[in-house]
Design a protein around this motif. Structure first.
Motif, PDB file in Angstrom:
ATOM      1  N   CYS A   1       1.736  -1.930   6.314  1.00 42.06           N
ATOM      2  CA  CYS A   1       2.375  -2.940   5.456  1.00 42.06           C
ATOM      3  C   CYS A   1       1.346  -3.877   4.820  1.00 42.06           C
ATOM      4  O   CYS A   1       1.576  -4.420   3.740  1.00 42.06           O
ATOM      5  N   VAL A   2       0.210  -4.088   5.497  1.00 38.41           N
ATOM      6  CA  VAL A   2      -0.801  -5.026   5.019  1.00 38.41           C
ATOM      7  C   VAL A   2      -1.376  -4.583   3.671  1.00 38.41           C
ATOM      8  O   VAL A   2      -1.655  -5.410   2.797  1.00 38.41           O
ATOM      9  N   SER A   3      -1.563  -3.280   3.482  1.00 40.79           N
ATOM     10  CA  SER A   3      -2.169  -2.779   2.251  1.00 40.79           C
ATOM     11  C   SER A   3      -1.137  -2.410   1.186  1.00 40.79           C
ATOM     12  O   SER A   3      -1.502  -1.927   0.112  1.00 40.79           O
ATOM     13  N   CYS A   4       0.140  -2.648   1.468  1.00 41.95           N
ATOM     14  CA  CYS A   4       1.197  -2.268   0.525  1.00 41.95           C
ATOM     15  C   CYS A   4       1.245  -3.240  -0.641  1.00 41.95           C
ATOM     16  O   CYS A   4       1.285  -4.463  -0.452  1.00 41.95           O
ATOM     17  N   SER A   5       1.274  -2.712  -1.866  1.00 46.11           N
ATOM     18  CA  SER A   5       1.316  -3.555  -3.053  1.00 46.11           C
ATOM     19  C   SER A   5       2.653  -4.273  -3.205  1.00 46.11           C
ATOM     20  O   SER A   5       2.768  -5.215  -3.975  1.00 46.11           O
ATOM     21  N   LEU A   6       3.671  -3.845  -2.463  1.00 48.45           N
ATOM     22  CA  LEU A   6       4.995  -4.453  -2.552  1.00 48.45           C
ATOM     23  C   LEU A   6       5.313  -5.327  -1.345  1.00 48.45           C
ATOM     24  O   LEU A   6       6.474  -5.632  -1.093  1.00 48.45           O
ATOM     25  N   GLN A   7       4.297  -5.727  -0.611  1.00 48.57           N
ATOM     26  CA  GLN A   7       4.530  -6.466   0.634  1.00 48.57           C
ATOM     27  C   GLN A   7       5.376  -7.713   0.409  1.00 48.57           C
ATOM     28  O   GLN A   7       6.319  -7.980   1.154  1.00 48.57           O
ATOM     29  N   ASN A   8       5.064  -8.483  -0.627  1.00 46.47           N
ATOM     30  CA  ASN A   8       5.803  -9.719  -0.861  1.00 46.47           C
ATOM     31  C   ASN A   8       7.223  -9.474  -1.349  1.00 46.47           C
ATOM     32  O   ASN A   8       8.125 -10.285  -1.126  1.00 46.47           O
ATOM     33  N   LEU A   9       7.440  -8.359  -2.047  1.00 46.07           N
ATOM     34  CA  LEU A   9       8.788  -8.017  -2.502  1.00 46.07           C
ATOM     35  C   LEU A   9       9.614  -7.419  -1.376  1.00 46.07           C
ATOM     36  O   LEU A   9      10.815  -7.658  -1.271  1.00 46.07           O
ATOM     37  N   CYS A  10       8.954  -6.636  -0.547  1.00 50.03           N
ATOM     38  CA  CYS A  10       9.651  -5.967   0.547  1.00 50.03           C
ATOM     39  C   CYS A  10      10.015  -6.952   1.652  1.00 50.03           C
ATOM     40  O   CYS A  10      11.081  -6.851   2.247  1.00 50.03           O
TER      41      CYS A  10
END
Length: 219
Positions: free
Chosen positions: A192-201
Motif C-alpha cells: 500500500c505504501v508504494s500505491c499511487s492511489l493510497q490517498n484515494l483508497c
C-alpha cells in the motif's frame, strides 16, 4: 470483421491486469471508478514508455522486423491494448507478414521502469499480450521479454499453458467486477505504501473506521 473492428464497450484495457495482480482494489478504483493519482513511480513508468511508444514505426534489421506501439486485441479475454514492441523473427513456424518474404514469429517486448519485481504483475501483462497475438495471428509464441529500464536488459519469460489459464481466470474475475461496478475490499499490507492511489483508497478505513467517522475527525 477485422481484429480492430469491434464494439469494444465491454472490452477491458489489457494494461489493467497488472493493476489487478498488484491489488484488485487499485484496479477497480482506476478502471471502474475512473480515479487516478500519480506518484514518482507512475511518472517514471510513463517516461520509459515514451521511448518505446512510437506508433506504427516499422523497422527491418536483418532477419528481424520490429514494430512499435502495435494495437492488439483478444476476443476470448475481451481486452485490447498496445504492445510496446513486437519483434517478428524469421522462423519456419511463424506467420506471413504483408510486404515481407518468409515467415515470422512475433515476440512481444514490454518495457518497464526499474528492475525485475518479486510479484507477477509484469508477467501477467506480458502473458495477456501473448494470448492476444496468438489469437490475432493464429500462431504459438513460446517466450516473450520484459525490458527493465534500470538494469538496461531483457528478461526472458517462458510462456506456459498454466500461465495463460491463470490470466484467463483473472480476466473473468475482472469482467465480473466490471459488470457489477463493484470495488472490492482487500487486505492491506506493505504494498500500500508504494500505491499511487493510497490517498484515494484510504486502506486504513477498511479495518479501523467508517468513511463518516474519518470525515468527522478530519473536519
Amino acid at each position: 470483421m477485422s481484429w480492430m473492428e469491434n464494439d469494444d464497450a465491454d472490452y477491458l484495457m489489457l494494461s489493467g491486469i497488472q493493476h489487478f495482480q498488484f491489488c484488485p482494489r487499485q484496479w477497480a478504483l482506476i478502471h471502474i471508478e475512473q480515479q487516478w493519482a500519480e506518484n514518482v513511480l507512475t511518472i517514471e513508468g510513463q517516461h520509459v514508455h515514451e521511448k518505446a511508444d512510437q506508433p506504427f514505426l516499422r523497422e527491418k534489421r536483418g532477419n528481424k522486423l520490429i514494430v512499435r506501439a502495435m494495437p492488439i486485441r483478444s476476443h476470448s479475454l475481451k481486452t485490447n491494448g498496445i504492445c510496446d514492441v513486437v519483434e517478428f523473427l524469421e522462423h519456419p513456424n511463424g506467420v506471413p507478414i504483408q510486404g515481407e518474404d518468409g515467415y515470422y514469429l512475433p515476440i512481444p517486448i514490454e518495457y518497464k521502469r526499474g528492475k525485475q519485481k518479486k510479484g507477477q504483475e509484469d508477467i501477467v501483462q506480458l502473458v495477456a499480450q501473448v494470448i492476444c497475438l496468438e489469437e490475432m495471428l493464429v500462431c504459438e509464441i513460446p517466450f516473450a521479454y520484459l525490458f527493465y529500464d534500470e538494469i538496461k536488459r531483457r528478461v526472458k519469460v517462458e510462456i506456459t499453458n498454466e500461465m495463460k489459464e491463470d490470466v484467463r481466470s483473472m480476466f473473468k474475475e475482472m469482467h465480473r467486477y466490471f459488470e457489477r461496478t463493484h470495488t472490492p475490499k482487500v487486505k492491506t499490507g506493505k504494498h500500500c505504501v508504494s500505491c499511487s492511489l493510497q490517498n484515494l483508497c484510504l486502506p486504513e478505513l477498511m479495518t479501523s473506521t467508517t468513511v463518516r467517522r474519518y470525515m468527522e475527525r478530519y473536519l
